[in-house]
Design a protein around this motif. Structure first.
Motif: not given
Length: 1978
Positions: A915-943
């Protein structure tokens, strides 16, 4: 993304993208640029350098995210390094300007951090080129640098950090530990540990400065001590704290320093530790004995844990076995020294005693640490530590046992645990130590310390038995039971030791239950009595008790009752089978009294003060524990009292806060615990980190609950303090009871809980909220598992309120538990409306709430609601949920909210599925954007982002392989995301990256680049983080399943490219022995079971892919692993000079010990070496499925010449050597592995010939080696399981036929047989009685195998035409092969036969169904005791079949004739009945009875097994059974017994019928049919004997009145199920129809029957069909005349059906094998006596005529078809004509049709058919006159005319020649069949024909060979027949001159040729025929 792959950034493409895609595009470009620049031409770089630098600077100032800035820095440095470096200073200046900038806004921070990163990499890459700006840059950076990672890098170069500034840096680190989290502690400990190691052993030379000196070990240790004991604080503060009497060192600091110590020692390595272990040990012991560290009990526990952790983490992982043994000795000496100190203090009563009581108190902590570590070492070393116990210089066991008398309970318990570890490691010590402790306990009953210490030791040893497969003797349980009873009964005699005796007695009884129900069953009545004595008679008496007693008696009473309850708990846990309704009913009143006492405890405490408070707490704890385990209905009447107590313990004013981490994690969803940081997860430091979460108690320790000492655990138990444990038990019990309450009561309690939480404040409110929420969540868990209902609306409302309150609580762990509770509540209620209302409420809260706590709790709740409702199924809910979580996860102001929202999103992805397939593309985009912008000090967010990416990849699944644009974009996002995570420093994020790549590889393997993945895995293989190592190995395991070879290659390539300074031990290992070698090293160091299992599986996968192609490498690797131990040299040195004839079997060339230290591995443990032996066995098994040359030396050597292949047979010497080394090791487990390998080698290579010595096998040269490997296993001290395995190897070795001198191996087996005869009563009772069963049966089975081999060998020799293999098997004499073996066995056969029969009798009793268990002997059997029945069964099950076969062969050899050989060295009666032998009841039973018993025993066992539905995978046992039965039925006596007993025969047949239907094995089916034949033969003999005796009795004159014997009697009826004939018919029919379905009319046209098709029969199929027909043909002979008539039609139908198929050629090429069997069976039927018996003759005649008619009809219909075998039909017709009575064949039209058949065959054009037709006619003409006459009349003329035509057309080939010769034979037979009167006329016809076949001299010379042969044979016939009928002959010659001339010419020519031959040389004449013609006919 492809447009990003260019040297310059494609700005046009980039500008068209949205912002988040732009960041991804830039990252992808930088990743590509990093790989491209080193490979680009310098001129191209210079040409584009200006523009490139501008673009990179634009990225630098564009606030790049953390992953991007690292790549940017590397690319910028590469541009200057590859291109022009002159302008690099401009970039450095630009970076310095950015760093100096005053802009402190958050938006500018990423740019500043990027500038720092660029500066760092530029200096690293360009070095001296930037020297001018160095000072300015350093000044800038020092202002911005405060990180331990940076210092860690800096310490590589900055000498001052670990020299002059070491103390200051250490103090800074100690302060940084204060209040630190797990990640900080790990980082700082790594820094400080590395600095300290560098201070001791500098990595680079330092120029000595004036006045400076190198740090010594003492200084480094003093530095660590100051931190551990004073926290590294300044003098003034430390002094002030000391004056105040407080400890200023927090646990954070101590845990940090502990981890520092481990890092410090690990860096210095195992060799350093080995040298300096005593210094380290004294340092740690100083810590744990220091007054500052042990001021409070909790501090003391914490410090002991720190010291234990350091010892375990260093000794346990860095040292090999030899060094560990040395360390154990040192620890033992320390214990001894401490014990002397204590003894001195206790015994020197004068005032001037040098040892103070404080020293005694301090010594206990030293002893605890030392004993626990000693125990761990001994347990790990296992049986390799055996020499340590025998070393009298240290007296280890004496030393440990002496501590059992220590005044401190903690020291005593540690000593008891240490003894338990000894027992687990060396099971032979259990019984010895138990006896010793029991004896000392009896002797020192009056000493309180002795009672407490020795009872704890005995309890610990009983607990150890659970981990010892060999167990202990049953009698030990009785000893302990008596001891315990004695202690309890004498407790009241001496008040000084009442408490110790009471506690000790119940501790022993509680531990005793771990031995299991078989031991405890007989003790239960006494236990029930003891329990009864421990409690008042009724509840009323409980109230009366209050008026009596004092503080001390109440303490003893409470201790006693708590112990009694603990024993009950042990009963429930370990002996649930004994908990019958009767036992429960007797325990119920005792529990009621215990519960009633709970009410009285407050007043007792009030009366007698706090001194009994602890005893009261323990009592309550025990009540709760036992009630939790019982069914609530057992104590329903006590619910009120119990609930009141529970509410008080959960919410009362005096409650102790139970540490949340001891209470809540088990009630949380396991994956949610990731939100609480790495400290809660599985980490290497878990043991020590627990100390920080244990609340005020500082963690658990054994003295908090001595009753845990017998738990089944490898590691020492750490029970919580009683108060904390009580809260946890109350939560559990509440969860069990609450579901059974009424609705009103439930609602009331929950309302009460809510009230408490609402009105309380501060810390107490938090404590109560945790307790009540945990209790209710526990309830929901119980409700869900038992599928009970919670209740109506009035219960639901407060329940929801309680959970929502916890969901919004400040404690994150409480929020996690509440979300799991909500999901359970939804599951229990299962009401869609309620579920929707919950979700809507959470959505509303999330919209309005702004605080992080509410938002995190409800975000998690959204993901949890549908967890137990089969996932999310509503698209609307999913969209709303995803929308909210997307928003929360982008809230950069609160990293905590981001972390929880992303974690919740990952849960939602899992629950939504497709059922989640319709949200996959948006989710991948969100995760990648956050990975590229989250500071290294916020390790828990990266985890959390990592978990999210993993869930998204899993959701996408195999769709990732697609080629669409959308899928490609998603796949690129995945790969970029993984690359970003791999660059992040945090270990958990890196582990997630690896896990994501593993998922990608599973779904889309071709898109994962192994060249980059494998190196990253190898680099992290030795990471200091457990989670990362687990992820690496799990990924390697998956890769190895598909691409093992590529993985290995990439790993080796990586090591070659690594820079030198990064070269670790792991890299060296990979370089020397590949990745697989590194995995072996890792396996040796790891202790985590999951990780070890994954490493082993990875190695197995790699082996299965590469072992056969790279055989030498893998075998050398296994050999290196096996050799890498302290014992390897010793093992290799055990030469075969131990053998008596050492000169004859000198194996020194193979086995001389070499130094093994040169190998790639050092001191590996026994467990790793055991695995290497398992690998060797796997490799051999793998080769078995490969090339034949693996097990053929000649072929292997030949193929190796032509190709570079490798074969396992070429490594046989290495295999034998490895097996030898393992089999002679100190470790019992390794010995077993070595013996198993030896067994595999013998089985696989025993038949491999030795090419250089024809007639010999390759294993012969290793006889001495195998003998030397086996000998230690038969030593008197060898464990029974080792001896049992060695017996198996021995029998295989003897049976292989390899051994030339049997005496050596025979001596080993003979010694084991002698040991068995001594019996279990005499042996020292080191192990459980079932081990005697195991060893005895292994010995008997081995002898049985040897005897079977010997008998089969002798039978092969005796069978006609057998090939005698000239192996020198004789025992010292030159007997033929195998005879020596049989002679050797014969000497012990009298003993063996009795033991075998006894074992079979035992087995028969043990296989009886459970309802007959009362019939089993009360004392047990010959080789098992009554108590050990269940443990004995498996041993009998593995041995009985072989023993059965051997016994049957022995009975066969004796012919069932009993010879009383006396007791045959048997020192005891074999069995209660001894099978009727002379040892006991021979006077009672006759030989006949004894034989009958034996026969029924074997038949009974066989039939029971063959009927068993479990015999499916037991093909060997089935085969043994059938062979045993065959051997029996070869002997007349048992055959007569079976023949006499029709019911028995029928039962056997029905079992065999089932067997043939259910088993497809041809060998089994053939054996079954052979057995059926024997049964039928037995019946035949019985019927013949009856008939014969009847004839003799009644006399021949009255023959008509003789009763007819046989089945069918007068009616001819055969009753199914009772008829032997019917059973045999069924079985044969089944066999025939399965092979030839076309026989069945039903199957003939069906697909199963393959109607009309050819069904090809194999050679075995033909044998089966032939056997079935042979049985069928015998059946009429065992019937009465009437019965035979009933059965004959079926027999004939089947016979003729098979015949027809054979004739038509529809059975394939093997039909030639079938025909003789068919014809033989037909002949047997036709000659049956029943065909001539008076009563059945007529019916038989009629039926046989029908059969003949059928045969002729089929001939008529089939002969037109191609491929029909006319010859077979003719043969069968001939058999009919010759063997059936004349009445059958002489009637018309049958006779005419038979004649016509022959006439037709005589017309055949096929010379072979003609030849066989003539041969048949010969038989017919010579047959009975009635049959022969019509054929002579009808076919004689045709025969003559055919022969007359031969003169015109002479035979051209051998086939035609044969036909003519056969025709002459037929005519000759016709002549001699005629009357004497008519014979001359016929001779006158025959002679001219013979003369016409003679050739004249000219024609003879040129005639073909066939004509010449015909001429010669005709001449011979004439010379033979002529003299017999000389009158006719002479008359003929006289009347025909032409004939006479022709004959004379032929005779003359023949005479000349004979003369010529006679004149030939004598040498030749020897080989020529010596008969010459002497008669002249003329």
């Amino acid at each position: 993304m492809e447009q990003a792959h260019s040297l310059l950034l494609n700005e046009e493409a980039c500008s068209q993208l949205r912002e988040h895609q732009r960041a991804e595009f830039v990252f992808e470009w930088l990743s590509f640029l990093k790989k491209l620049l080193p490979a680009t031409d310098r001129a191209d770089v210079k040409k584009n350098q200006k523009r490139l630098v501008e673009q990179l600077t634009t990225v630098l100032t564009g606030s790049p995210g953390p992953p991007t800035r690292l790549l940017l820095a590397q690319c910028l440095a590469l541009v200057y390094r590859v291109g022009d470096s002159l302008t690099s200073s401009l970039t450095v200046d630009r970076c310095n300007d950015i760093i100096r900038s005053k802009d402190d806004s958050p938006s500018f921070l990423p740019t500043r951090l990027a500038a720092v990163a660029c500066l760092g990499v530029l200096y690293e890459q360009l070095g001296r080129l930037l020297i001018n700006s160095f000072k300015e840059s350093v000044a800038n950076l020092l202002k911005a640098t405060k990180s331990s990672e940076c210092l860690l890098e800096l310490q590589r170069e900055a000498v001052f950090l670990w020299s002059t500034e070491l103390e200051n840096v250490a103090t800074l680190c100690f302060r940084a530990f204060e209040g630190s989290n797990y990640d900080v502690r790990v980082g700082i400990s790594k820094l400080l540990g590395t600095l300290l190691a560098s201070a001791l052993e500098p990595r680079q030379a330092i120029a000595p400065r004036p006045g400076s000196k190198r740090n010594s070990l003492k200084e480094v240790m003093e530095l660590l001590s100051s931190g551990f004991l004073r926290g590294g604080a300044g003098f003034l503060r430390a002094s002030g704290d000391m004056l105040k009497g407080i400890s200023s060192v927090s646990r954070d600091v101590r845990v940090g320093i502990t981890q520092t110590c481990v890092v410090f020692v690990s860096i210095l390595g195992g060799a350093w530790l080995e040298t300096h272990f005593s210094c380290l040990l004294s340092l740690l012991m100083e810590w744990v004995s220091h007054a500052r560290a042990t001021q409070y009990p909790a501090d003391a526990v914490s410090c002991r844990c720190c010291a234990s952790f350091i010892l375990r983490a260093t000794l346990g992982t860095l040292l090999g076995e030899k060094a560990q043994i040395a360390a154990a000795k040192e620890i033992c000496q320390l214990i001894s020294k401490q014990k002397r100190v204590v003894d001195a203090a206790l015994h020197e009563g004068n005032m001037e005693a040098r040892v103070s009581p404080a020293d005694v108190a301090a010594s206990q902590h030293v002893l605890v640490c030392a004993l626990l570590e000693l125990g761990s070492l001994l347990q790990d070393l296992s049986s390799t530590a055996a020499p340590l116990l025998l070393d009298t210089s240290i007296g280890m066991l004496d030393t440990v046992i002496s501590v059992l008398l220590h005044p401190s309970a903690s020291a005593r318990l540690a000593a008891a645990w240490c003894l338990r570890c000894v027992a687990v490691g060396m099971p032979a010590q259990v019984a010895v130590l138990l006896d010793r402790c029991a004896e000392r306990l009896n002797a020192l009953k009056s000493c309180p310390e002795a009672v407490a210490g020795y009872s704890a030791a005995i309890a610990a040893l009983l607990g150890a038995v659970q981990l010892c497969p060999l167990g202990i003797s049953h009698s030990k349980g009785k000893v302990v039971m008596t001891l315990a009873e004695d202690l309890l009964r004498s407790a009241a005699q001496n008040s000084r030791i009442s408490i110790q005796r009471t506690q000790g007695g119940w501790l022993l009884l509680s531990a005793l239950f771990t031995l299991g129900p078989t031991v405890m069953e007989q003790h239960l009545p006494r236990l029930l009595l003891l329990w009864k004595c421990a409690f008042p008679l009724s509840v009323k008496d409980v109230e009366n008790e209050l008026r009596r007693g004092d503080s001390f008696t109440w303490q003893v009473t409470l201790e006693g009752r708590a112990g009694a309850l603990c024993a009950m708990k042990s009963l429930v846990v370990h002996c649930k089978d004994l908990l019958t309704d009767d036992v429960i009913s007797r325990l119920r009143p005792l529990l009621s009294c215990a519960v009633a006492l709970l009410n009285q405890l407050p007043s007792i405490i009030k009366s007698y003060g706090n001194q009994i408070k602890n005893a009261a707490t323990v009592f309550r704890l025990r009540v709760y524990e036992i009630l939790t385990m019982l069914q609530p209905k057992t104590y329903e009447e006590s619910f009120g009292t119990v609930l009141k107590q529970l509410l008080n313990d959960l919410t009362g004013p005096e409650i102790t806060a139970c540490a949340e981490l001891n209470l809540l994690p088990s009630l949380c969803y396991s994956q949610d615990l990731a939100l609480l940081g790495p400290g809660l997860q599985d980490v290497d430091q878990h043991y020590i980190e627990e100390q920080l979460h244990g609340g005020g108690s500082g963690g658990g320790t054994l003295e908090y609950d001595p009753f845990t000492i017998f738990e089944k655990a490898q590691e020492v138990p750490t029970p919580l303090p009683p108060a904390s444990a009580l809260t946890a038990a109350a939560v559990q019990l509440f969860g069990v009871i609450f579901p059974h309450l009424g609705i009103q009561q439930k609602a009331q309690i929950l309302e009460q809980f809510c009230e408490f939480v609402r009105h309380l404040k501060g810390a107490r409110q938090q404590t109560v909220q945790i307790h009540v929420a945990a209790a209710f969540c526990c309830t929901l868990k119980c409700l869900a598992s038992s599928r009970r209902e919670l209740g109506s609306e009035e219960v639901q409302r407060p329940a929801l309120s309680l959970l929502l309150g916890a969901l919004e609580g400040s404690n994150p762990l409480l929020r996690c538990m509440a979300s799991e509770g909500l999901s359970r509540l939804v599951q229990v209620l299962n009401d869609p409306n309620f579920t929707v209302s919950i979700t809507l409420m959470s959505f509303d809260k999330l919209k309005t709430a702004r605080d992080a706590i509410t938002r995190t709790g409800h975000a998690l709740a959204l993901s949890a609601v549908y967890r137990y409702l089969s996932g999310i199924s509503s698209p609307q809910y999913l969209s709303a949920c995803v929308g909210v979580l997307f928003t929360l996860s982008q809230d950069s102001t609160s990293p905590e909210v981001q972390m929880w929202a992303l974690h919740a999103l990952s849960m939602v992805v899992d629950l939504a599925g497709p059922l989640y397939h319709s949200h996959l593309e948006a989710s991948f985009t969100l995760v990648l954007r956050l990975l590229l912008s989250t500071p290294h000090t916020h390790v828990e967010v990266q985890q959390s982002l990592g978990r999210c990416l993993n869930a998204l990849i899993t959701s996408m699944g195999p769709d990732l392989q697609g080629e669409g644009a959308g899928v490609c974009a998603v796949r690129t996002s995945c790969l970029v995301g993984c690359a970003v995570m791999q660059d992040i420093q945090d270990c958990l994020v890196q582990a997630q990256a690896i896990s994501c790549l593993q998922q990608l590889h599973m779904f889309a393997p071709c898109f994962v680049n192994l060249a980059s993945l494998v190196p990253s895995l190898c680099i992290n293989l030795c990471s200091s983080y457990l989670s990362l190592r687990r992820a690496v190995v799990a990924c390697l395991r998956q890769l190895a399943q598909r691409e093992a070879v590529e993985v290995s290659e990439h790993a080796v390539a990586l090591v070659k490219e690594l820079p030198r300074r990064d070269n670790t031990q792991l890299d060296v290992t990979i370089k020397e022995v590949g990745l697989e070698g590194a995995l072996f090293s890792l396996l040796d160091r790891e202790s985590d079971p999951r990780l070890c299992r994954d490493i082993q599986e990875t190695l197995v996968h790699m082996m299965s892919s590469a072992a056969e192609s790279n055989l030498a490498h893998w075998l050398k690797l296994c050999k290196d692993v096996l050799s890498a131990s302290a014992d390897s040299a010793a093992a290799a040195a055990v030469e075969t000079q131990q053998e008596e004839d050492g000169d004859r079997y000198d194996d020194s060339s193979a086995f001389h010990a070499k130094s093994e230290s040169s190998g790639p591995f050092n001191n590996l443990r026994w467990s790793t070496r055991v695995f290497s032996m398992e690998c060797v066995c796997r490799i051999i098994a793998q080769c078995e499925n490969g090339d034949l040359a693996h097990f053929n030396m000649a072929l292997a050597q030949e193929q190796r010449l032509h190709e570079s292949a490798d074969y396992v047979v070429l490594h046989l010497a290495d295999l034998i050597r490895m097996a030898f080394m393992a089999a002679t090791d100190h470790s019992d487990q390794l010995r077993l592995a070595g013996l198993q390998t030896l067994l595999v080698i013998i089985r696989k290579f025993s038949n491999v010939p030795e090419p250089e010595f024809p007639g010999h096998v390759i294993l012969e040269q290793y006889q001495a080696n195998v003998g030397a490997a086996l000998r230690p296993a038969f030593h008197v001290d060898a464990p029974p399981n080792v001896t049992a395995k060695a017996c198996q190897v021995c029998s295989a070795w003897i049976a292989s036929g390899v051994i030339s001198d049997l005496r050596r191996v025979h001596q080993l087996l003979a010694s084991s047989l002698a040991k068995v005869q001594v019996g279990r009563d005499v042996t020292s009772q080191l192990y459980n009685e079932s081990t005697f069963t195991m060893e005895t049966l292994a010995v008997l089975k081995a002898w049985a195998e040897v005897y079977i081999t010997a008998v089969q060998g002798s039978r092969q020799r005796e069978s006609p035409g057998s090939h005698l293999q000239q192996q020198s098997d004789e025992a010292g004499t030159a007997d033929p092969a195998g005879a020596g073996l049989l002679k050797l066995v014969q000497t012990d056969l009298a003993t063996l036969s009795r033991l075998w029969l006894a074992a079979l009798q035992d087995h028969a009793l043990l296989t009886l169904p459970s309802q007959y268990s009362s019939q089993l002997p009360s004392t047990g059997g010959s080789f098992y005791t009554a108590e050990m029945v269940e443990q004995a069964r498996p041993h009998y099950y593995s041995a009985w079949a072989t023993i059965l076969h051997a016994t049957a062969l022995w009975l066969n050899s004796t012919g069932f004739i009993i010879v009383d050989e006396g007791p045959a060295n048997l020192s005891r009666p074999v069995t209660p009945t001894s099978m009727g032998q002379s040892t006991s009841l021979s006077s009672v039973k006759s030989p006949e009875d004894v034989n009958t018993d034996r026969l029924h025993l074997i038949l009974g066992i066989s039939v029971e097994f063959l009927c068993s539905p479990h015999s499916g995978d037991q093909m060997e046992n089935i085969s043994s059974c059938l062979q045993a039965l065959q051997a029996l039925l070869e002997v007349p006596w048992p055959r007569s017994k079976v023949g006499n007993d029709q019911a028995l025969s029928v039962e056997l047949l029905s079992v065999l019928h089932r067997l043939i239907v259910t088993r497809e094995s041809p060998s089994i089916q053939l054996a079954v049919l052979e057995l059926v034949r024997q049964i039928v033969c037995a019946a035949q003999e019985h019927v013949k004997e009856k008939r014969h005796s009847a004839e003799v009795d009644d006399g021949a004159a009255e023959k008509e009145t003789v009763p007819e014997f046989g089945e069918g009697r007068d009616t001819g009826g055969l009753v199914p199920g009772k008829s032997l004939v019917f059973g045999a018919l069924e079985l044969c029919l089944c066999t025939l129809v399965r092979k030839l379905p076309q026989l069945s009319p039903k199957l003939a046209g069906s697909p199963t029957g393959r109607g009309g098709q050819t069904c090809f029969l194999s050679n075995t199929d033909c044998r089966l069909v032939t056997s079935a027909l042979a049985i069928l043909s015998e059946l009429p002979s065992i019937c009465s005349p009437e019965g035979s008539v009933s059965v004959l039609p079926t027999v004939l139908y089947l016979l003729l059906g098979v015949l027809r198929e054979a004739v038509k050629g529809s059975v394939g090429a093997e039909s030639g094998q079938l025909v003789p069997g068919i014809l033989q069976a037909l002949r047997t039927v036709l000659t049956s006596p029943m065909s001539r018996a008076e009563k059945s003759r007529g019916a038989w005649t009629e039926l046989l005529r029908c059969a003949l008619h059928t045969l002729l009809e089929s001939w008529h219909s089939d002969k037109m078809e191609p491929g029909v075998d006319e010859v077979t039909t003719l043969t069968s017709l001939t058999i009919f004509l010759l063997y059936a009575s004349a009445e059958v064949t002489t009637v018309e039209p049958l006779q005419t049709r038979c004649i016509q058949a022959f006439r037709d065959s005589l017309e055949s054009k096929d010379p072979v058919v003609l030849s066989r037709s003539y041969q048949m006619l010969v038989s017919l003409f010579q047959g009975p006159a009635l049959v022969a006459r019509p054929f002579i009349l009808a076919l004689g003329g045709r025969l003559v005319s055919q022969l007359e035509e031969v003169e015109k057309s002479h035979p051209q080939g051998p086939a035609e020649l044969q036909a003519v010769q056969d025709a002459i034979r037929a005519l000759e037979a016709l002549v001699f069949a005629a009357d004497e009167t008519h014979r001359p006329q016929l001779v006158a016809v025959l002679l001219p024909i013979l003369i016409s076949l003679l050739l004249d001299e000219n024609a003879l010379a040129s005639a073909p060979a066939a004509s010449r042969s015909l001429h010669e044979s005709a001449l011979r016939d004439l010379m033979r027949i002529g003299p017999q009928h000389s009158t006719v002959f002479k008359a003929l010659m006289a009347s025909s001159p032409h004939m006479k001339a022709r004959l004379e010419a032929a005779v003359k020519g023949n005479q000349e040729s004979v003369n010529t031959k006679a004149q030939a040389p004598r040498v030749i004449s020897k080989n020529t025929p010596s008969i010459q013609l002497k008669i002249n006919f003329l």
